[in-house]
Write an enzyme that holds these catalytic residues in place. Structure first.
Site, PDB file in Angstrom:
ATOM      1  CG  HIS B 124      61.414  67.705  87.162  1.00 42.62           C
ATOM      2  ND1 HIS B 124      60.205  68.240  86.840  1.00 42.62           N
ATOM      3  CD2 HIS B 124      61.935  68.663  87.982  1.00 42.62           C
ATOM      4  CE1 HIS B 124      60.343  69.658  87.114  1.00 42.62           C
ATOM      5  NE2 HIS B 124      61.356  69.849  87.674  1.00 42.62           N
ATOM      6  CG  ASP B 201      63.909  64.606  82.360  1.00 45.01           C
ATOM      7  OD1 ASP B 201      64.672  65.432  81.842  1.00 45.01           O
ATOM      8  OD2 ASP B 201      63.153  64.786  83.042  1.00 45.01           O
ATOM      9  CD  GLN B 204      68.940  69.009  86.643  1.00 48.15           C
ATOM     10  OE1 GLN B 204      70.346  69.392  86.795  1.00 48.15           O
ATOM     11  NE2 GLN B 204      68.139  69.658  86.972  1.00 48.15           N
ATOM     12  CE  LYS B 227      66.427  72.209  84.372  1.00 45.71           C
ATOM     13  NZ  LYS B 227      66.252  72.565  85.651  1.00 45.71           N
ATOM     14  CB  CYS B 365      60.010  69.879  90.794  1.00 46.97           C
ATOM     15  SG  CYS B 365      59.413  71.581  90.587  1.00 46.97           S
TER      16      CYS B 365
END
Ligand code: PLP
Lengths: 140, 407
Positions: B124, B201, B204, B227, B365
């Site tokens: 991202h 990261d 998600q 999220k 993104c």
């Protein structure tokens, strides 16, 4: 025809549709009918910023009047753009700068104008006015 | 069949009753942000309605109650990540903020000219740009792990990239655009062999995968509350204690200090060293309720049900002629990216929206990833535990309508 006369004509055409499908099919049809922009005008400078799909806008002046040609990768945007081109083409910079584009709201497409980031209709209008300002300045 | 009662779960999310363009909302944009259950909404209202106060400094009743709720959230998150200590949990504004914190503190202090930072093609923008900024300032070199055509990282290439020059690796756990689940354990182990630190990261991953930062041996792990059914503007950065201690503070202000004179300031201990100013108290308090909610349903149950949705959607969408699914990694979360022959993703999004179906279209993104795939963008449907197969049927019918109208 004046800018407002063209707008009123578009509004009348949209009165024929009572559901979203008819309306969008009509817009898609306009998009398909919009003449392709010549490749030489599909350059970096003519790209309108702030759109999810690429939109090109080419402007030129003929006999004191501004003319617009445009294209997009996405067919609905192309249809919307085709209406804008129809309304704004063949008018003087003064007329363009004075214009009030009420048809977008009247035909129920205001959300497309508000969603500036996704389809850039608002950026397109802004760019058309910017051309008008530029050509006006050039003449004075 | 899922052990979860999906209809009951749906009743926990008031927004699912909304009508969009006169239709029942079908919300398939969960990778962008998830909807919030009543318990989270109530937690926010309760906080502001009953014990709103500034934390850590007051001695009155409300301040103590707010402080304790705030710190309860830290403990809940510590358990959620299986972190060794609660001081390793730093509250941020989100994943982006956490990554920037690491780049601007650890990066600026410990990285120097010629050092290499490895990211991947799946990143991202928020896990690209902070490192580019650091590279520009420090003269570090950014290297990128390639992907294959299915959307899996080519880990042999990653291994070849690693050397004593590698000082930092920052890789996405789960790709937001394609759903690919990366083998982050392998990535971390290999990086550690050359002495590099690793940030994952987890934006998600956090709502789909059970995360154990100790087993992973991650040095940093970042995610966003919004999220995982929590509020926006709240995120978490996990960091190993010794590394966080070695890092200089990021922002200066109240809360992060021990003592201030005009000559010299000494900094507070972890985690407060990185939490300058009045934090986002309400949202921190509320995130605990989101995590409790997930824990009650059971992450394994959620994952199993989402997998069922993914399989169903993949099968149904594959039947549509002219539709190509982008991203067929070996392991995926419940994200389906696709393109339709001769139709721009934006047209897909607009026409589905008219039918009350919310998906995401565009580059997500991840522009470098889209360039690698040779696409201007995709249409992406991403599922959460409150979605259903009949909703997927609506998506399929909606796509047929798109084709009928545009082609
Ligand atoms: C993989 C990934 N990383 C980072 C982010 C950024 O998260 P946030 O905007 O919450 O900081 C996102 C959000 O879309 C994401 O999907």
């Amino acid at each position: 025809m004046t800018i407002n006369e063209i707008q009123d004509e578009i509004i009348e055409e949209f009165e024929l549709f009572d559901d979203w499908e008819g309306k969008y099919e009509y817009i898609i049809d306009l998009g398909k009918k919009l003449p392709k922009l010549a490749d030489e005008h599909k350059n970096q400078d003519n790209i309108i910023k702030g759109c999810q799909s690429i939109v090109w806008l080419h402007a030129y002046k003929k006999d004191d009047k501004l003319h617009f040609e445009a294209d997009s990768e996405a067919i609905i945007v192309k249809g919307l753009v085709s209406m804008l081109v129809k309304v704004m083409t063949n008018h003087t910079p003064e007329e363009i700068l004075k214009s009030d584009l009420y048809f977008i709201d009247k035909v129920g497409l205001a959300s497309h104008l508000a969603q500036t980031r996704s389809n850039g209709l608002a950026s397109m209008v802004k760019q058309m006015r910017a051309y008008a300002v530029a050509y006006q300045a050039k003449d004075n | 069949m899922s052990v979860l009662d999906i209809n009951k779960i749906r009743q926990d999310f008031p927004i699912l009753d909304e009508k969009v363009n006169g239709r029942d909302l079908v919300y398939f944009d969960n990778a962008a942000t998830t909807q919030k259950p009543f318990v989270v909404l109530e937690a926010l209202a309760n906080y502001y309605g009953h014990y709103n106060a500034n934390i850590h400094r007051g001695i009155h009743f409300l301040a103590e109650k707010a402080t304790s709720a705030f710190e309860d959230s830290r403990t809940t998150i510590q358990k959620f990540l299986n972190a060794a200590q609660k001081e390793e949990i730093i509250f941020t504004y989100g994943t982006t903020d956490g990554i920037n914190l690491v780049a601007q503190t650890y990066g600026r202090k410990f990285l120097k000219e010629g050092d290499e930072i490895i990211i991947s093609t799946l990143e991202h923008h928020s896990n690209i740009v902070p490192w580019q900024m650091l590279c520009e300032e420090k003269g570090c070199v950014l290297r990128v792990i390639p992907i294959d055509d299915k959307g899996d990282l080519i880990l042999e290439e990653y291994e070849k990239m690693l050397s004593e020059k590698t000082k930092f690796v920052s890789v996405v756990h789960v790709s937001n655009a394609l759903g690919t689940i990366n083998d982050v354990k392998f990535i971390i182990d290999k990086a550690h062999e050359v002495g590099a630190k690793v940030l994952i990261d987890g934006a998600q991953a956090s709502s789909h995968i059970t995360i154990d930062v100790q087993t992973l041996d991650a040095d940093f792990y970042a995610f966003s509350a919004h999220k995982l059914f929590g509020p926006t503007g709240m995120g978490v950065l996990y960091g190993k204690l010794d590394i966080l201690n070695a890092m200089p503070p990021y922002r200066g202000g109240g809360e992060m200090i021990k003592e201030v004179t005009f000559e010299k300031t000494t900094y507070n201990e972890l985690p407060y060293k990185f939490e300058a100013g009045t934090p986002n108290i309400a949202d921190v308090v509320a995130v605990k309720f989101a995590i409790d909610y997930i824990n009650e349903l059971g992450k394994e149950n959620i994952a199993a049900y989402e997998d069922e949705l993914l399989k169903y959607a993949t099968d149904q969408l594959s039947e549509i002629s002219g539709l190509r699914i982008i991203g067929q990694a070996k392991e995926k979360v419940s994200v389906v990216s696709f393109v339709l022959d001769g139709i721009h993703p934006q047209d897909v999004g607009v026409i589905l929206d008219q039918q009350g179906i919310a998906i995401r279209t565009g580059h997500h993104c991840t522009q470098p990833l889209m360039n690698r795939l040779g696409l201007p963008g995709t249409s992406r449907a991403s599922f959460a535990v409150y979605n259903t197969k009949p909703e997927i049927d609506k998506l399929v019918a909606g796509i047929h309508k798109v084709k009928k109208m545009v082609l």
